[in-house]
Design a protein around this motif. Structure first.
Motif, PDB file in Angstrom:
ATOM      1  N   TRP A   1       0.857  -1.186   0.000  1.00 29.26           N
ATOM      2  CA  TRP A   1       0.000   0.000   0.000  1.00 29.26           C
ATOM      3  C   TRP A   1       0.889   1.230   0.000  1.00 29.26           C
ATOM      4  N   ARG A   2       0.359   2.341  -0.543  1.00 30.77           N
ATOM      5  CA  ARG A   2       1.129   3.591  -0.499  1.00 30.77           C
ATOM      6  C   ARG A   2       0.835   4.309   0.821  1.00 30.77           C
ATOM      7  N   LEU A   3       1.904   4.764   1.479  1.00 34.44           N
ATOM      8  CA  LEU A   3       1.744   5.487   2.744  1.00 34.44           C
ATOM      9  C   LEU A   3       1.298   6.929   2.485  1.00 34.44           C
ATOM     10  N   LEU A   4       0.177   7.317   3.088  1.00 31.47           N
ATOM     11  CA  LEU A   4      -0.179   8.737   3.060  1.00 31.47           C
ATOM     12  C   LEU A   4       0.196   9.365   4.399  1.00 31.47           C
ATOM     13  N   SER A   5      -0.133   8.663   5.489  1.00 31.25           N
ATOM     14  CA  SER A   5       0.274   9.150   6.806  1.00 31.25           C
ATOM     15  C   SER A   5      -0.001   8.081   7.856  1.00 31.25           C
ATOM     16  N   ASP A   6       0.824   8.015   8.885  1.00 28.15           N
ATOM     17  CA  ASP A   6       0.555   7.009   9.920  1.00 28.15           C
ATOM     18  C   ASP A   6      -0.072   7.643  11.153  1.00 28.15           C
ATOM     19  N   GLU A   7      -0.212   8.971  11.164  1.00 28.10           N
ATOM     20  CA  GLU A   7      -0.595   9.631  12.409  1.00 28.10           C
ATOM     21  C   GLU A   7      -1.784  10.574  12.215  1.00 28.10           C
ATOM     22  N   LEU A   8      -1.787  11.261  11.089  1.00 30.88           N
ATOM     23  CA  LEU A   8      -2.772  12.319  10.862  1.00 30.88           C
ATOM     24  C   LEU A   8      -3.411  12.149   9.495  1.00 30.88           C
ATOM     25  N   THR A   9      -4.705  11.921   9.472  1.00 22.93           N
ATOM     26  CA  THR A   9      -5.405  11.866   8.197  1.00 22.93           C
ATOM     27  C   THR A   9      -6.013  13.234   7.941  1.00 22.93           C
ATOM     28  N   LEU A  10      -5.528  13.910   6.911  1.00 24.37           N
ATOM     29  CA  LEU A  10      -6.056  15.234   6.589  1.00 24.37           C
ATOM     30  C   LEU A  10      -7.048  15.120   5.442  1.00 24.37           C
ATOM     31  N   VAL A  11      -8.325  15.416   5.729  1.00 25.83           N
ATOM     32  CA  VAL A  11      -9.353  15.363   4.689  1.00 25.83           C
ATOM     33  C   VAL A  11      -9.702  16.797   4.297  1.00 25.83           C
ATOM     34  N   ARG A  12      -9.484  17.141   3.026  1.00 22.62           N
ATOM     35  CA  ARG A  12      -9.758  18.512   2.604  1.00 22.62           C
ATOM     36  C   ARG A  12     -11.246  18.836   2.705  1.00 22.62           C
ATOM     37  N   LEU A  13     -11.570  19.963   3.313  1.00 22.23           N
ATOM     38  CA  LEU A  13     -12.977  20.349   3.443  1.00 22.23           C
ATOM     39  C   LEU A  13     -13.573  20.607   2.054  1.00 22.23           C
ATOM     40  N   GLU A  14     -12.736  21.104   1.177  1.00 27.53           N
ATOM     41  CA  GLU A  14     -13.151  21.521  -0.157  1.00 27.53           C
ATOM     42  C   GLU A  14     -13.727  20.375  -0.988  1.00 27.53           C
ATOM     43  N   ASP A  15     -13.006  19.233  -1.020  1.00 27.18           N
ATOM     44  CA  ASP A  15     -13.431  18.161  -1.927  1.00 27.18           C
ATOM     45  C   ASP A  15     -13.430  16.772  -1.285  1.00 27.18           C
ATOM     46  N   GLY A  16     -13.130  16.672   0.002  1.00 28.03           N
ATOM     47  CA  GLY A  16     -13.185  15.380   0.672  1.00 28.03           C
ATOM     48  C   GLY A  16     -12.019  14.454   0.356  1.00 28.03           C
ATOM     49  N   LEU A  17     -11.004  14.949  -0.373  1.00 29.58           N
ATOM     50  CA  LEU A  17      -9.850  14.101  -0.680  1.00 29.58           C
ATOM     51  C   LEU A  17      -8.846  14.141   0.466  1.00 29.58           C
ATOM     52  N   VAL A  18      -8.103  13.017   0.601  1.00 27.98           N
ATOM     53  CA  VAL A  18      -7.109  12.952   1.679  1.00 27.98           C
ATOM     54  C   VAL A  18      -5.766  13.480   1.177  1.00 27.98           C
ATOM     55  N   GLN A  19      -5.207  14.421   1.948  1.00 23.76           N
ATOM     56  CA  GLN A  19      -3.921  15.041   1.622  1.00 23.76           C
ATOM     57  C   GLN A  19      -2.800  14.226   2.268  1.00 23.76           C
ATOM     58  N   PRO A  20      -1.866  13.660   1.478  1.00 20.46           N
ATOM     59  CA  PRO A  20      -0.780  12.888   2.097  1.00 20.46           C
ATOM     60  C   PRO A  20       0.115  13.769   2.973  1.00 20.46           C
ATOM     61  N   ILE A  21       0.608  13.202   4.070  1.00 17.18           N
ATOM     62  CA  ILE A  21       1.659  13.858   4.870  1.00 17.18           C
ATOM     63  C   ILE A  21       2.717  12.803   5.037  1.00 17.18           C
ATOM     64  N   VAL A  22       3.511  12.587   3.999  1.00 21.77           N
ATOM     65  CA  VAL A  22       4.480  11.495   4.076  1.00 21.77           C
ATOM     66  C   VAL A  22       5.599  11.886   5.028  1.00 21.77           C
ATOM     67  N   ARG A  23       5.723  11.110   6.091  1.00 27.87           N
ATOM     68  CA  ARG A  23       6.774  11.330   7.100  1.00 27.87           C
ATOM     69  C   ARG A  23       7.094   9.973   7.708  1.00 27.87           C
ATOM     70  N   PRO A  24       8.177   9.871   8.466  1.00 31.88           N
ATOM     71  CA  PRO A  24       8.504   8.573   9.070  1.00 31.88           C
ATOM     72  C   PRO A  24       7.348   8.040   9.929  1.00 31.88           C
ATOM     73  N   ILE A  25       7.196   6.695   9.933  1.00 37.34           N
ATOM     74  CA  ILE A  25       6.157   6.057  10.743  1.00 37.34           C
ATOM     75  C   ILE A  25       6.702   5.883  12.148  1.00 37.34           C
ATOM     76  N   SER A  26       5.918   6.277  13.134  1.00 35.72           N
ATOM     77  CA  SER A  26       6.396   6.214  14.511  1.00 35.72           C
ATOM     78  C   SER A  26       5.913   4.930  15.192  1.00 35.72           C
ATOM     79  N   LEU A  27       6.859   4.151  15.698  1.00 35.82           N
ATOM     80  CA  LEU A  27       6.509   2.887  16.362  1.00 35.82           C
ATOM     81  C   LEU A  27       6.850   2.941  17.835  1.00 35.82           C
ATOM     82  N   LYS A  28       6.037   2.221  18.633  1.00 33.73           N
ATOM     83  CA  LYS A  28       6.258   2.233  20.079  1.00 33.73           C
ATOM     84  C   LYS A  28       6.541   0.820  20.595  1.00 33.73           C
ATOM     85  N   ASN A  29       7.436   0.734  21.554  1.00 29.46           N
ATOM     86  CA  ASN A  29       7.672  -0.487  22.346  1.00 29.46           C
ATOM     87  C   ASN A  29       7.747  -1.768  21.515  1.00 29.46           C
TER      88      ASN A  29
END
Lengths: 291, 358
Positions: free
Chosen positions: A139-167
């Motif tokens: 799958w293509r990574l858009l974001s692991d933490e924040l899903t940004l949905v544009r109010l204008e058209d309902g599309l998801v804006q990618p925020i490609v950044r490192p995936i944060s893992l815990k423990n």
């Protein structure tokens, strides 16, 4: 460069300049942001983020760092060793508290064929871990933490950044294969041990491509659980998503309408699982059984 | 390369928005950063929009400004509904409730409230009615946010307000005052005078009152010049708009000077008018400066005062900030405590804060 002109990185809908004199931070950035484009001089810089010692004393005695975004300090200082996680949290804060032309949802999001799957859950449900596994699965990574949905058209804006893992997740994801690149493990943070996964090259290259949400999953990892996957009703899904949307109180009416449209557009499921072998085929099945 | 120090970019643009036509991407960037740190971004939007300069802004800058304006409009709507809730809680007590600062501008629908963000709501009630008001507010969901015994004692014994209340569902913060200055500051305006000079609002907010025009300006001036300067530019901008409006009448200035004299607050008012005039070019009659200069004298040399305010009233952003600004902010912080309490109390308070708070 980090200490003088600063480093410009694209951060979802924003461009952020990072400045710091901290030793070690540049190395971690070089490793995890390796494939990111170098932005030109004429780029509009939306935010300036600085990491530095909160005062002279804390530079030498039990060294600490503080994060400053345009004169505002969103968090209390942390020990110097936690500089990189602090930067990542800081960037999350910058995005979620300013991208008010989007719904800012606490959730991971991945894409296939122009459509995307949102994983929304409370912290500790295994959202990032599952996201890392799905990304490893193609799958293509858009974001692991924040899903940004544009109010204008309902599309998801990618925020490609490192995936944060815990423990324990760190070991689980590392075991997926040698192609996974992990940064330094940072122990004893407020969230335990933290490590970041480098986003795949392909996701970085297509960070401008937005996607239409079609599937919403509320995942829950439970040790030893057998797979339990049930459709979730629209009303319940809407209610739960208001809780996961950071800027819901800020957006008020416009946010409610946008969230309503999102819920109308997706099929929602609740999945409990204890291993990737159970959950990934199930997600694939739900994805392909689109009506 | 460190960006050029653009100390006055923000105020200059607020004052003469048309100069933004000549800005390049670097200036627009600095404008966005500075207005964000000064909490003046939506006011900047209003000024640029009025002068038709917005279209000249880079798309990224326009986007930040537009979002800021949308958020500010939501704040205004939220304040209005909070005021209705407050009215429901306090109306049965039959006492006067005066709105202060932002809430007052909003109640008056004054253009100082256009694009303003509201961090909290400030109200003033008669001291004898405090306990009853607090109880009613508690029942309406406003709970104390400072619960440590020391903080409770600090506010209740020494300050001009009770500890801030926070609504349990909406998280809005409410400051309930019984006068406009900490009694420990040594200057004790009689709250009775303030209530007597207050004016009722109209329409569905007619339950509330606001301070008389002169008192409103003096209160805002004291709030800024007795406090810290984190939002100095913003508070000064409020004052500029109030003065530009009220100051059209000659009578206002006469009232203002007389009132400042009676309340023993000529010096902070003089500081406010001087800085408004310096930064926003607020029109103040020369006579007012002369009168206030006679009434309020400072124990410190003028150049020191000028230096302090000039540096403390800069946007808290690296593009306008140097070590002198840092020093001025520190000095103002110390000064605000110095003005608020007599020395023994100050020492006690600082000792407690340093050694006994976690």
């Amino acid at each position: 460069m980090l200490s003088e002109t600063g480093l410009l990185i694209p951060c979802g809908p924003f461009c952020v300049r990072i400045r710091s004199r901290l030793p070690g931070l540049a190395k971690e950035l070089r490793l995890l942001y390796r494939d990111f484009p170098v932005l030109g001089e004429d780029t509009f810089v939306d935010f300036e983020v600085q990491l530095r010692s909160p005062n002279l004393l804390r530079k030498f005695f039990r060294p600490q760092i503080s994060l400053d975004c345009d004169g505002r300090i969103p968090f209390k200082p942390l020990p110097l060793t936690q500089a990189f996680p602090m930067l990542e949290w800081g960037l999350n804060w910058v995005i979620s508290s300013h991208a008010h032309d989007h719904l800012a949802i606490h959730g991971a999001v991945v894409e296939r064929n122009g459509q995307c799957l949102i994983l929304a859950a409370d912290p500790g449900s295994g959202k990032s871990t599952l996201c890392a596994a799905l990304v490893h699965d193609g799958w293509r990574l858009l974001s692991d933490e924040l899903t940004l949905v544009r109010l204008e058209d309902g599309l998801v804006q990618p925020i490609v950044r490192p995936i944060s893992l815990k423990n324990q997740s760190i070991g689980v994801v590392r075991a997926l294969g040698n192609e996974i690149v992990l940064g330094k493990v940072c122990h004893d943070t407020a969230k335990g041990s933290i490590a970041h996964v480098r986003p795949p090259l392909q996701s970085v290259l297509s960070m401008e491509q937005r996607a239409l949400p079609t599937l919403l999953v509320f995942p829950r990892y439970r040790n030893g659980a057998s797979l339990h996957s049930v459709p979730e009703g629209k009303a319940q899904a809407l209610l739960e998503m208001t809780r996961h949307t950071f800027n819901f109180p800020v957006l008020a009416g416009a946010g409610f309408e946008a969230l309503g449209r999102l819920i109308d557009q997706v099929r929602a499921y609740r999945i409990e699982y204890s291993s990737f072998d159970q959950v990934i085929p199930e997600i694939d099945r739900l994805w392909l059984n689109s009506p | 390369m460190k960006p050029r120090a653009t100390t006055h970019l923000l105020v200059d643009t607020l004052r003469v928005p048309e100069i933004a036509f000549s800005y390049g991407v670097r200036e627009w960037e600095a404008l966005v950063w500075q207005s964000r740190s000064a909490e003046l971004m939506a006011q900047l939007y209003v000024a640029l929009d009025k002068a038709d300069v917005l279209a000249a802004a880079p798309a990224a800058a326009r986007r930040h400004l537009t979002i800021a304006k949308t958020i500010a409009d939501k704040h205004t709507a939220a304040i209005e509904s909070e005021l209705i809730a407050l009215r429901e809680a306090l109306e049965p007590l039959g006492m006067p409730v005066v709105l202060l600062k932002g809430a007052a501008y909003c109640g008056l629908q004054h253009h100082a409230s256009l694009g303003r963000l509201f961090n909290d709501i400030d109200i003033m009630v008669p001291k004898h009615a405090l306990a009853a008001a607090e109880e009613r507010l508690l029942w309406a969901g406003w709970l104390p946010s400072h619960t440590s015994a020391y903080d409770q004692r600090y506010y209740r014994n020494w300050m001009h307000e009770i500890p801030p209340l926070e609504h349990k569902h909406r998280a809005t913060v409410l400051d309930v005052h019984h006068t406009i200055l900490p009694p420990t500051s040594g200057i004790k305006p009689d709250p009775k005078d303030l209530f007597e000079a207050s004016i009722p609002l109209s329409g569905n907010l007619s339950f509330f009152r606001v301070l008389g025009r002169a008192d409103m300006v003096i209160h805002s001036a004291c709030h800024l010049f007795f406090g810290e300067f984190h939002k100095g530019l913003r508070d000064l901008h409020d004052l500029h708009l109030l003065l530009s409006d009220f100051g059209a009448e000659e009578q206002f200035w006469r009232d203002l000077v007389a009132r400042a004299n009676a309340l023993n607050l000529a010096l902070p008012l003089l500081d406010a008018l001087t800085q408004c005039n310096r930064l926003y070019h607020t029109q103040v009659p020369a006579r007012v400066f002369a009168d206030l200069g006679r009434l309020g004298t400072s124990p410190y040399p003028t150049f020191l005062r000028n230096w302090l305010f000039e540096h403390a009233l800069r946007p808290v952003h690296t593009s306008a900030f140097g070590w002198t600004t840092w020093l001025a902010h520190r000095a103002v912080f110390v000064r605000s405590h110095w003005l608020r309490m007599p020395l023994p109390l100050l020492l006690y308070h600082l000792t407690y804060k340093v050694f006994f708070t976690k």
